[in-house]
Design a protein around this motif. Structure first.
Motif, PDB file in Angstrom:
ATOM      1  N   ALA A 185       0.829  -1.209   0.000  1.00  0.00           N
ATOM      2  CA  ALA A 185       0.000   0.000   0.000  1.00  0.00           C
ATOM      3  C   ALA A 185       0.862   1.257   0.000  1.00  0.00           C
ATOM      4  CB  ALA A 185      -0.930  -0.012   1.211  1.00  0.00           C
ATOM      5  N   LEU A 186       1.952   1.239   0.750  1.00  0.00           N
ATOM      6  CA  LEU A 186       2.846   2.399   0.769  1.00  0.00           C
ATOM      7  C   LEU A 186       3.527   2.577  -0.588  1.00  0.00           C
ATOM      8  CD1 LEU A 186       4.299   4.722   2.112  1.00  0.00           C
ATOM      9  CD2 LEU A 186       5.920   3.079   3.102  1.00  0.00           C
ATOM     10  N   LEU A 187       3.992   1.485  -1.179  1.00  0.00           N
ATOM     11  CA  LEU A 187       4.612   1.569  -2.502  1.00  0.00           C
ATOM     12  C   LEU A 187       3.620   2.106  -3.537  1.00  0.00           C
ATOM     13  CD1 LEU A 187       6.577  -1.795  -2.492  1.00  0.00           C
ATOM     14  CD2 LEU A 187       7.587   0.491  -2.539  1.00  0.00           C
ATOM     15  N   ARG A 188       2.383   1.665  -3.425  1.00  0.00           N
ATOM     16  CA  ARG A 188       1.354   2.128  -4.356  1.00  0.00           C
ATOM     17  C   ARG A 188       1.116   3.628  -4.182  1.00  0.00           C
ATOM     18  NH1 ARG A 188      -2.659  -0.640  -2.450  1.00  0.00           N
ATOM     19  NH2 ARG A 188      -1.949  -2.526  -3.476  1.00  0.00           N
ATOM     20  N   ALA A 189       1.079   4.073  -2.940  1.00  0.00           N
ATOM     21  CA  ALA A 189       0.849   5.491  -2.682  1.00  0.00           C
ATOM     22  C   ALA A 189       2.008   6.347  -3.186  1.00  0.00           C
ATOM     23  CB  ALA A 189       0.640   5.714  -1.185  1.00  0.00           C
ATOM     24  N   LEU A 190       3.223   5.814  -3.095  1.00  0.00           N
ATOM     25  CA  LEU A 190       4.408   6.573  -3.498  1.00  0.00           C
ATOM     26  C   LEU A 190       4.670   6.539  -4.999  1.00  0.00           C
ATOM     27  CD1 LEU A 190       6.956   5.597  -0.703  1.00  0.00           C
ATOM     28  CD2 LEU A 190       6.168   7.916  -1.225  1.00  0.00           C
ATOM     29  N   ARG A 191       4.055   5.627  -5.711  1.00  0.00           N
ATOM     30  CA  ARG A 191       4.423   5.425  -7.109  1.00  0.00           C
ATOM     31  C   ARG A 191       4.302   6.691  -7.960  1.00  0.00           C
ATOM     32  NH1 ARG A 191       5.986   0.972  -9.465  1.00  0.00           N
ATOM     33  NH2 ARG A 191       5.958   0.854 -11.737  1.00  0.00           N
ATOM     34  N   PRO A 192       3.248   7.509  -7.804  1.00  0.00           N
ATOM     35  CA  PRO A 192       3.176   8.730  -8.619  1.00  0.00           C
ATOM     36  C   PRO A 192       4.274   9.747  -8.304  1.00  0.00           C
ATOM     37  CG  PRO A 192       1.011   8.130  -7.799  1.00  0.00           C
ATOM     38  CD  PRO A 192       1.999   7.287  -7.056  1.00  0.00           C
ATOM     39  N   ALA A 193       4.958   9.604  -7.168  1.00  0.00           N
ATOM     40  CA  ALA A 193       6.067  10.509  -6.854  1.00  0.00           C
ATOM     41  C   ALA A 193       7.256  10.262  -7.772  1.00  0.00           C
ATOM     42  CB  ALA A 193       6.495  10.349  -5.396  1.00  0.00           C
ATOM     43  N   ALA A 194       7.243   9.130  -8.470  1.00  0.00           N
ATOM     44  CA  ALA A 194       8.241   8.832  -9.505  1.00  0.00           C
ATOM     45  C   ALA A 194       9.668   8.859  -8.992  1.00  0.00           C
ATOM     46  CB  ALA A 194       8.085   9.802 -10.684  1.00  0.00           C
ATOM     47  N   LEU A 195       9.916   8.162  -7.891  1.00  0.00           N
ATOM     48  CA  LEU A 195      11.260   8.064  -7.350  1.00  0.00           C
ATOM     49  C   LEU A 195      12.047   6.977  -8.070  1.00  0.00           C
ATOM     50  CD1 LEU A 195      10.430   8.189  -3.533  1.00  0.00           C
ATOM     51  CD2 LEU A 195      11.343  10.049  -4.912  1.00  0.00           C
ATOM     52  N   ALA A 196      13.344   7.204  -8.220  1.00  0.00           N
ATOM     53  CA  ALA A 196      14.227   6.153  -8.715  1.00  0.00           C
ATOM     54  C   ALA A 196      14.227   5.006  -7.706  1.00  0.00           C
ATOM     55  CB  ALA A 196      15.637   6.705  -8.909  1.00  0.00           C
ATOM     56  N   PRO A 197      14.453   3.776  -8.142  1.00  0.00           N
ATOM     57  CA  PRO A 197      14.355   2.623  -7.237  1.00  0.00           C
ATOM     58  C   PRO A 197      15.136   2.766  -5.940  1.00  0.00           C
ATOM     59  CG  PRO A 197      14.544   1.889  -9.501  1.00  0.00           C
ATOM     60  CD  PRO A 197      14.719   3.371  -9.538  1.00  0.00           C
ATOM     61  N   ARG A 198      16.369   3.238  -6.019  1.00  0.00           N
ATOM     62  CA  ARG A 198      17.179   3.363  -4.798  1.00  0.00           C
ATOM     63  C   ARG A 198      16.575   4.388  -3.852  1.00  0.00           C
ATOM     64  NH1 ARG A 198      23.481   3.723  -5.712  1.00  0.00           N
ATOM     65  NH2 ARG A 198      22.918   1.728  -6.653  1.00  0.00           N
ATOM     66  N   ARG A 199      16.096   5.496  -4.395  1.00  0.00           N
ATOM     67  CA  ARG A 199      15.458   6.523  -3.574  1.00  0.00           C
ATOM     68  C   ARG A 199      14.149   6.012  -2.991  1.00  0.00           C
ATOM     69  NH1 ARG A 199      19.313  10.073  -2.151  1.00  0.00           N
ATOM     70  NH2 ARG A 199      20.181  11.227  -3.912  1.00  0.00           N
ATOM     71  N   LEU A 200      13.448   5.201  -3.761  1.00  0.00           N
ATOM     72  CA  LEU A 200      12.182   4.648  -3.285  1.00  0.00           C
ATOM     73  C   LEU A 200      12.403   3.769  -2.058  1.00  0.00           C
ATOM     74  CD1 LEU A 200       9.148   4.191  -3.651  1.00  0.00           C
ATOM     75  CD2 LEU A 200       9.696   2.343  -5.245  1.00  0.00           C
ATOM     76  N   ARG A 201      13.444   2.957  -2.113  1.00  0.00           N
ATOM     77  CA  ARG A 201      13.745   2.115  -0.950  1.00  0.00           C
ATOM     78  C   ARG A 201      14.034   2.978   0.283  1.00  0.00           C
ATOM     79  NH1 ARG A 201      14.986  -3.271  -1.925  1.00  0.00           N
ATOM     80  NH2 ARG A 201      15.123  -3.872  -4.116  1.00  0.00           N
ATOM     81  N   GLY A 202      14.808   4.044   0.078  1.00  0.00           N
ATOM     82  CA  GLY A 202      15.111   4.932   1.192  1.00  0.00           C
ATOM     83  C   GLY A 202      13.878   5.612   1.728  1.00  0.00           C
ATOM     84  N   ALA A 203      12.979   6.037   0.842  1.00  0.00           N
ATOM     85  CA  ALA A 203      11.752   6.705   1.273  1.00  0.00           C
ATOM     86  C   ALA A 203      10.871   5.767   2.079  1.00  0.00           C
ATOM     87  CB  ALA A 203      10.995   7.231   0.048  1.00  0.00           C
ATOM     88  N   VAL A 204      10.737   4.534   1.624  1.00  0.00           N
ATOM     89  CA  VAL A 204       9.923   3.556   2.338  1.00  0.00           C
ATOM     90  C   VAL A 204      10.496   3.304   3.738  1.00  0.00           C
ATOM     91  CG1 VAL A 204       9.264   1.116   2.401  1.00  0.00           C
ATOM     92  CG2 VAL A 204       8.993   2.444   0.287  1.00  0.00           C
ATOM     93  N   ALA A 205      11.808   3.096   3.821  1.00  0.00           N
ATOM     94  CA  ALA A 205      12.439   2.857   5.119  1.00  0.00           C
ATOM     95  C   ALA A 205      12.271   4.061   6.044  1.00  0.00           C
ATOM     96  CB  ALA A 205      13.924   2.546   4.925  1.00  0.00           C
TER      97      ALA A 205
END
Length: 297
Positions: A185-205
């Motif tokens: 659910a968090l990944l789905r919510a963040l997807r439109p923010a268009a983060l690069a994969p490495r940044r996405l992992r950091g944002a989730v953590a």
């Protein structure tokens, strides 16, 4: 008190978490009328909610159900497996509804991707290999900040309803369906923010640990008064007066701290909530700055 998840038998724990049919048991009596895995898990949560993690035992759960501890083992192998089930059941309280539409402006590729490639969004150790075409309902609404805020608030409230969950270490995940659904659910919510994969992992953590950390502080503050018999107001009043006596130049020595504190006010609980909201806003600002640049047209 820190408790590690996943200490039980992996085969049995995962089967119970994912609802696999019960396997034949040998050497123990058959099921007792009126008992079930769901009932045992509910009773375990009730014990932990009322008395804390330290009070959780198979015996305590059995007593709440009017049974002996031995009667529970036909359904749940032990306390370790029960804790995994309790943890996942609590996270199942989080809403995970999928949005109906894919944002029109969602980019076809993310930074760092090659054409036709999708980022690996799963934590290390989980199955990978996302499909080439993701379903439309996987994409969140355009208001990704609102979606992430709602996710964070729901998780924060869940932790405060069940503060014992904060004592379950995140070093090893439970790997239950509700825990993974919360991550999805968090990944789905963040997807439109268009983060690069490495940044996405950091944002989730960062988001997950931020919510967990603030919830733990709030839960500790709530428990402090009951454990010590002294309210937060009385505790601070006594020590503030003593600090003034011992350090009359306190304001000169710590001017920025004094200025920051003077902007506060209200009950300590209000301060925790304000810290949660303002800190979350700062994190979301940073995430927004890391996303794809806006088309100047």
């Amino acid at each position: 008190m820190t408790v590690y998840a996943g200490q039980g038998d992996a085969h049995r724990s995962l089967a119970l978490l994912w609802g696999a049919p019960a396997e034949p048991r040998t050497g123990r009596s058959g099921p007792k009328p009126g008992l079930s895995v769901d009932a045992i898990v509910s009773a375990g949560i009730a014990v932990a909610d009322a008395e804390g993690m330290a009070a959780l035992s198979m015996r305590a759960v059995g007593e709440r159900l009017g049974r002996t501890a031995m009667a529970l083992y036909t359904y749940v192998p032990g306390k370790a497996e029960l804790l995994d089930l309790m943890h996942d059941r609590v996270l199942a309280e989080l809403p995970v509804e999928r949005p109906a539409e894919r944002p029109a402006e969602y980019p076809s590729e993310l930074p760092g991707e090659r054409p036709g490639e999708r980022p690996a969004e799963f934590p290390s150790g989980l199955p990978d290999g996302l499909p080439d075409e993701l379903p439309d309902d996987l994409f969140a609404a355009e208001d990704w900040r609102g979606a992430v805020t709602a996710w964070a608030e729901n998780l924060y409230d869940c932790y405060l309803r069940h503060p014992w969950v904060l004592q379950v270490s995140q070093a090893r995940p439970v790997l239950g369906p509700a825990e993974l659904a919360a991550m999805e659910a968090l990944l789905r919510a963040l997807r439109p923010a268009a983060l690069a994969p490495r940044r996405l992992r950091g944002a989730v953590a960062a988001l997950w640990q931020f919510v967990r950390g603030l919830a733990a502080t709030t839960a500790d503050a709530r428990g402090a008064a009951a454990a010590t018999g002294v309210t937060d107001e009385d505790w601070w009043a006594g020590r503030s007066a003593r600090l003034v006596e011992l350090a009359p130049d306190f304001a000169e020595r710590f001017p920025l701290l004094v200025a920051l504190q003077s902007e506060g006010g209200g009950a300590p609980e209000d301060g925790h909530l304000e810290a949660f909201r303002s800190g979350l806003a700062v994190l979301l600002d940073g995430i927004a700055a890391e996303g794809l640049p806006t088309d100047p047209r």
